[in-house]
Write a protein that holds these residues in place. Structure first.
Motif, PDB file in Angstrom:
ATOM      1  N   ALA A 141      -9.443   8.093  -8.992  1.00 45.34           N
ATOM      2  CA  ALA A 141      -8.235   8.431  -8.243  1.00 45.34           C
ATOM      3  C   ALA A 141      -8.168   9.942  -8.126  1.00 45.34           C
ATOM      4  N   GLU A 142      -7.957  10.426  -6.899  1.00 54.26           N
ATOM      5  CA  GLU A 142      -7.968  11.870  -6.667  1.00 54.26           C
ATOM      6  C   GLU A 142      -6.946  12.247  -5.608  1.00 54.26           C
ATOM      7  N   TRP A 143      -6.405  13.466  -5.741  1.00 54.92           N
ATOM      8  CA  TRP A 143      -5.677  14.084  -4.636  1.00 54.92           C
ATOM      9  C   TRP A 143      -6.714  14.656  -3.688  1.00 54.92           C
ATOM     10  N   ARG A 144      -6.677  14.258  -2.408  1.00 54.96           N
ATOM     11  CA  ARG A 144      -7.619  14.743  -1.407  1.00 54.96           C
ATOM     12  C   ARG A 144      -6.858  15.476  -0.310  1.00 54.96           C
ATOM     13  N   ARG A 145      -7.430  16.576   0.166  1.00 60.50           N
ATOM     14  CA  ARG A 145      -6.814  17.308   1.272  1.00 60.50           C
ATOM     15  C   ARG A 145      -6.737  16.401   2.497  1.00 60.50           C
ATOM     16  N   GLU A 154      -1.740  23.244   0.211  1.00 62.50           N
ATOM     17  CA  GLU A 154      -2.371  22.305   1.126  1.00 62.50           C
ATOM     18  C   GLU A 154      -1.707  20.926   1.011  1.00 62.50           C
ATOM     19  N   LEU A 155      -1.575  20.238   2.146  1.00 62.12           N
ATOM     20  CA  LEU A 155      -1.067  18.881   2.148  1.00 62.12           C
ATOM     21  C   LEU A 155      -2.167  17.951   1.646  1.00 62.12           C
ATOM     22  N   GLN A 156      -1.856  17.174   0.598  1.00 59.33           N
ATOM     23  CA  GLN A 156      -2.855  16.300   0.007  1.00 59.33           C
ATOM     24  C   GLN A 156      -2.313  14.884  -0.105  1.00 59.33           C
ATOM     25  N   VAL A 157      -3.235  13.925  -0.069  1.00 67.55           N
ATOM     26  CA  VAL A 157      -2.897  12.505  -0.163  1.00 67.55           C
ATOM     27  C   VAL A 157      -3.644  11.920  -1.356  1.00 67.55           C
ATOM     28  N   LEU A 158      -2.979  11.018  -2.065  1.00 70.40           N
ATOM     29  CA  LEU A 158      -3.603  10.385  -3.211  1.00 70.40           C
ATOM     30  C   LEU A 158      -4.437   9.191  -2.754  1.00 70.40           C
ATOM     31  N   THR A 203       3.222  23.745   5.832  1.00 78.56           N
ATOM     32  CA  THR A 203       2.077  22.951   5.396  1.00 78.56           C
ATOM     33  C   THR A 203       2.083  21.569   6.034  1.00 78.56           C
ATOM     34  N   VAL A 204       3.237  20.904   6.047  1.00 78.28           N
ATOM     35  CA  VAL A 204       3.310  19.554   6.600  1.00 78.28           C
ATOM     36  C   VAL A 204       3.177  19.574   8.115  1.00 78.28           C
ATOM     37  N   TRP A 205       3.828  20.541   8.760  1.00 76.48           N
ATOM     38  CA  TRP A 205       3.762  20.641  10.217  1.00 76.48           C
ATOM     39  C   TRP A 205       2.496  21.343  10.694  1.00 76.48           C
ATOM     40  N   GLN A 206       1.789  22.009   9.786  1.00 74.81           N
ATOM     41  CA  GLN A 206       0.575  22.753  10.107  1.00 74.81           C
ATOM     42  C   GLN A 206       0.829  23.794  11.201  1.00 74.81           C
ATOM     43  N   THR A 207       1.833  24.618  10.946  1.00 74.01           N
ATOM     44  CA  THR A 207       2.183  25.674  11.890  1.00 74.01           C
ATOM     45  C   THR A 207       2.844  26.814  11.131  1.00 74.01           C
ATOM     46  N   ARG A 208       2.933  27.971  11.748  1.00 72.77           N
ATOM     47  CA  ARG A 208       3.630  29.114  11.169  1.00 72.77           C
ATOM     48  C   ARG A 208       5.066  29.133  11.671  1.00 72.77           C
ATOM     49  N   ILE A 209       5.987  29.564  10.795  1.00 79.46           N
ATOM     50  CA  ILE A 209       7.409  29.581  11.119  1.00 79.46           C
ATOM     51  C   ILE A 209       7.959  30.965  10.832  1.00 79.46           C
ATOM     52  N   ASP A 244       0.855  -1.185   0.000  1.00 83.81           N
ATOM     53  CA  ASP A 244       0.000   0.000   0.000  1.00 83.81           C
ATOM     54  C   ASP A 244       0.886   1.227   0.000  1.00 83.81           C
ATOM     55  N   LEU A 245       0.376   2.315  -0.569  1.00 80.31           N
ATOM     56  CA  LEU A 245       1.192   3.505  -0.741  1.00 80.31           C
ATOM     57  C   LEU A 245       0.531   4.731  -0.134  1.00 80.31           C
ATOM     58  N   VAL A 246       1.282   5.428   0.721  1.00 80.13           N
ATOM     59  CA  VAL A 246       0.879   6.739   1.230  1.00 80.13           C
ATOM     60  C   VAL A 246       1.606   7.763   0.371  1.00 80.13           C
ATOM     61  N   LEU A 247       0.877   8.400  -0.546  1.00 80.17           N
ATOM     62  CA  LEU A 247       1.474   9.353  -1.479  1.00 80.17           C
ATOM     63  C   LEU A 247       1.036  10.761  -1.096  1.00 80.17           C
ATOM     64  N   LEU A 248       2.002  11.594  -0.740  1.00 82.91           N
ATOM     65  CA  LEU A 248       1.718  12.946  -0.269  1.00 82.91           C
ATOM     66  C   LEU A 248       2.297  13.967  -1.236  1.00 82.91           C
ATOM     67  N   THR A 249       1.584  15.059  -1.400  1.00 79.70           N
ATOM     68  CA  THR A 249       2.083  16.184  -2.176  1.00 79.70           C
ATOM     69  C   THR A 249       1.519  17.461  -1.585  1.00 79.70           C
TER      70      THR A 249
END
Length: 224
Positions: free
Chosen positions: A110-114, A18-22, A167-173, A8-13
């Motif tokens: 197949a979709e990129w989902r938030r 926005e962080l999205q998963v396929l 975006t990945v950490w969901q915080t401001r830097i 199985d594949l966890v595909l992130l972009t």
């Protein structure tokens, strides 16, 4: 007892900031019509990385060479698959922004989902758990490896890189502090010599990924 093996594949972009998963919508039982991670059975004589790359191509039409791909974990809880005793090896892929995927023959879509839309559950099999593990692996590895550059094009600005972390950490830097840490981490990024015009017409220096495999010092996530 027969034990079957899947990948199985966890595909992130990152798309549109926005962080999205396929995800694929299953076209066959079990869980027909439900969203799931891309994946499938390992073929006879096939190595695991080969199976992961094949499933990525077959179910989505995406190129497995387009980004970072690594083994995540193995999942074998009895009953995780209603078809019988099935053990899956999950892979994590981080990809730069890509075109819309094309579903394979056994997927209805197949979709990129938030990620924030699917983080609360509802995926087929035990894919909610696998997705959570993949997200945490990505967040952790951004601290001590240059993995964030896998979300970026070949040349990027420090602001582009900071947007990945935010975006990945969901915080401001803090921008200045981040710039100092990134450019101070040996081998993290290298200047290309080029610039690009961004906000308010100011030129921004372009960088590429450096040779470092580990970040020293690491970039730690802000305390929650």
């Amino acid at each position: 007892m027969t034990i079957n093996l899947t990948v199985d594949l966890v595909l992130l972009t990152i798309r549109g900031g926005e962080l999205q998963v396929l995800l694929i919508r299953r076209g066959i039982p079990p869980y027909q019509g439900m969203w799931a991670l891309p994946g499938g059975f390992v073929l006879d004589g096939e190595d695991l990385p080969e199976a992961a790359a094949r499933e990525l191509r077959e179910e989505t039409g995406l190129d497995p060479q387009a980004g970072h791909l690594e083994q995540l974990a193995t999942y074998g809880t009895p009953g995780r698959d209603p078809r019988g005793r099935v053990v899956t090896v999950a892979y994590l892929a981080l990809l730069p922004d890509l075109p819309a995927p094309v579903a394979g023959s056994d997927a209805a879509g197949a979709e990129w989902r938030r990620y924030d839309e699917v983080a609360d559950g509802g995926l087929a099999f035990d894919h909610d758990r696998i997705l959570r593990d993949g997200i945490e692996r990505a967040r952790s590895k951004l601290e001590y490896t240059p993995l964030a550059t896998a979300f970026c094009p070949a040349e990027f600005t420090i602001a582009d890189l900071r947007a990945v972390y935010e975006t990945v950490w969901q915080t401001r830097i803090d921008a200045r502090n981040f710039h100092r840490k990134v450019t101070g981490a040996e081998g993290f990024v290298e200047p290309t010599g080029g610039t690009v015009i961004r906000d308010r017409g100011r030129p921004a220096q372009l960088f590429r990924r450096g040779p470092a495999a580990l970040l020293h010092p690491p970039l730690m996530r802000p305390a929650e």
